[in-house]
Design an enzyme around this catalytic site. Structure first.
Site, short mmCIF file in Angstrom:
data_model
loop_
_atom_site.label_atom_id
_atom_site.label_comp_id
_atom_site.label_asym_id
_atom_site.label_seq_id
_atom_site.Cartn_x
_atom_site.Cartn_y
_atom_site.Cartn_z
N GLU A 174 9.18 -19.25 16.93
CA GLU A 174 8.51 -18.29 16.26
C GLU A 174 7.98 -17.83 14.74
O GLU A 174 8.51 -18.33 13.86
CB GLU A 174 9.38 -17.28 16.30
N GLU A 373 11.00 -16.84 25.55
CA GLU A 373 11.87 -15.42 25.64
C GLU A 373 10.70 -14.07 26.10
O GLU A 373 9.41 -14.10 25.95
CB GLU A 373 11.66 -15.02 24.26
#
Length: 480
Positions: A174, A373
């Site tokens: 991320e 995710e």
């Protein structure tokens, strides 16, 4: 909606976690302190040194329980499992000449256990929060180019060691969360409010360079290995049909994709370069460094998808609550979409947005995608089922995952190439967005609580059996 099952036969059905969320054993077998050891939550509010009260230090003790846990993963039916290597288990301070053999051996054992159970490891080289604390406090993390060399050494060590056990690698987690939490994502120890715009763009450039150098090393070691780098993704919708709101949503979506543009195309988008010119931002970047970024790009796109945002041209753009503190890592706008349901954390639930992002990425980049995710978190307690067994009747999780997987199926039907899906998360652990156990994500309930009580015993939730059937039927169970 079509009832056709589009999932390919080799689809990597999976689940995920990360070292700092669940390993624990923070002082065991030579592990050094990491950034997460001084961040009890993830608001970039740190302690000077690791202190008691940080649940991540023991977490759910996966480090010592991995064998029984992987047996549960196999019972769940996982085809893949995403996790991370804890950098400070390998190089405790990041600067050592030789790696810590005990740390390397742990991941040998873990990957062997996964493979013995038919589970493909998907490995993040360093998840957010896992930089050695020494590099953060003494080098200022990725604000300092010297840290790239330490990262490269670490990459070479683990890829040489595990190249025959791990096919899919992720360089970072991320990365587009860095501007919001520079300490947690990039190990930048100087106070966030002192980081200038020039410095922030240099930090981001340094991470792009580290990503490219990692890909270069990995491909030199074994050209067959596949490499990606994860971002946070989710579409922005215009608040209204006003042209100004649509343009704002265009800009927000463009900015959200900017990191992936660099990962795939090996260069900054033109509008970023124009912005640098207008603001007088001059990156410390050599021709050789630009060449590394250009020539070492990702093989596939990997990203977290949790929610979508809303763009309002008239709104103040910030992601903070009334105290000026960011609400959560993946909350991407303050505007609430009236057409969507929201969970108890205020996150929108938008399955169609996943199909949208998959198509946007496919049209823009044409690379295979991996959803690494996606999930549902909720405050949960054990209860007895009809047979008197302790469990969690998490129909809400089943509903959310089913709706997202049906949209993923639609995207594959649209022609999008999707490698796999590792939902967040396989089991309950210390939440990244709260630093607590109360925000539970998993198919497996762990008897561990915020007051450090609990037996650590594992219990299968209702969703455990549901996901097992989904995997066992290669998605066919979604249509029943």
């Amino acid at each position: 909606m079509t009832v056709k099952n589009n999932f390919p036969t080799d689809f990597l059905w999976g689940s995920a976690a990360a070292a700092y969320h669940f390993e624990g054993a923070t002082n065991q077998d030579g592990k050094g302190p990491a950034v997460f050891d001084v961040v009890p939550s993830t608001q970039d509010k740190r302690t000077k040194q690791p202190e008691s009260g940080n649940l991540k230090h023991e977490a759910i003790d996966f480090y010592n329980r991995y064998e029984e846990d992987v047996e549960l993963f196999a019972e769940l039916g996982l085809k893949s499992f995403r996790t991370s290597v804890n950098w400070t288990r390998i190089y405790p301070n990041g600067i050592e000449e030789e790696p810590n053999e005990a740390g390397l051996k742990f991941y040998d054992n873990l990957f062997d256990k996964l493979l013995d159970n038919g589970i493909e490891p998907i490995v993040t080289i360093t998840h957010s929060g896992e930089m050695p604390l020494y590099l953060a406090d003494n080098y200022n993390g990725f604000a300092n180019k010297e840290v790239i060399a330490f990262y490269e050494k670490y990459v070479r060590t683990i890829v040489e060691r595990y190249q025959h056990k791990v096919k899919y690698w992720l360089t970072f987690n991320e990365v587009n969360g860095t501007p919001d939490m520079p300490f947690f994502y990039a190990g930048v120890s100087q106070p966030k409010e002192t980081i200038t715009e020039q410095e922030m763009h240099q930090i981001i450039f340094n991470i792009f360079l580290a990503n490219a150098r990692a890909i270069k090393i990995i491909k030199e070691i074994n050209p067959e290995l596949q490499v990606g780098c994860t971002t946070i993704q989710g579409p922005y919708y215009p608040m209204t049909a006003k042209p100004e709101d649509f343009f704002k949503s265009y800009i927000d979506n463009r900015d959200r994709l900017a990191y992936t543009d660099v990962h795939v195309f090996g260069e900054y988008p033109r509008y970023k370069l124009k912005m640098f010119e207008e603001k007088g931002i001059n990156l410390d970047a050599t021709e050789e460094e630009w060449k590394d970024i250009k020539e070492n790009t990702v093989d596939y796109l990997a990203y977290s998808y949790y929610l979508s945002g809303v763009s309002d041209a008239g709104a103040v753009s910030k992601e903070e609550d009334d105290d000026g503190v960011r609400k959560a890592v993946n909350v991407i706008s303050n505007e609430e979409n009236p057409y969507l349901e929201h969970n108890e954390w205020g996150w929108s639930i938008d399955p169609v947005g996943l199909r949208t992002m998959l198509n946007i990425h496919w049209d823009r980049y044409g690379l295979p995608q991996f959803i690494v995710e996606n999930g549902h978190s909720q405050i949960e307690d054990l209860e007895k089922d009809a047979d008197g067994n302790l469990t969690v009747v998490d129909d809400y999780r089943i509903k959310t995952l089913k709706e997202h997987l049906l949209q993923l199926n639609e995207a594959i039907g649209d022609g999008v190439d999707v490698i796999g899906y590792t939902n967040w998360a396989v089991m309950d652990f210390v939440s990244g967005t709260t630093g607590t156990m109360e925000k539970r994500w998993g198919f497996i309930y762990v008897d561990r609580h915020d007051d450090f009580s609990g037996t650590m015993k594992r219990y299968k939730k209702k969703s455990f059996d549901w996901y097992n059937k989904v995997i066992e039927t290669n998605g066919e169970y979604l249509f029943q």
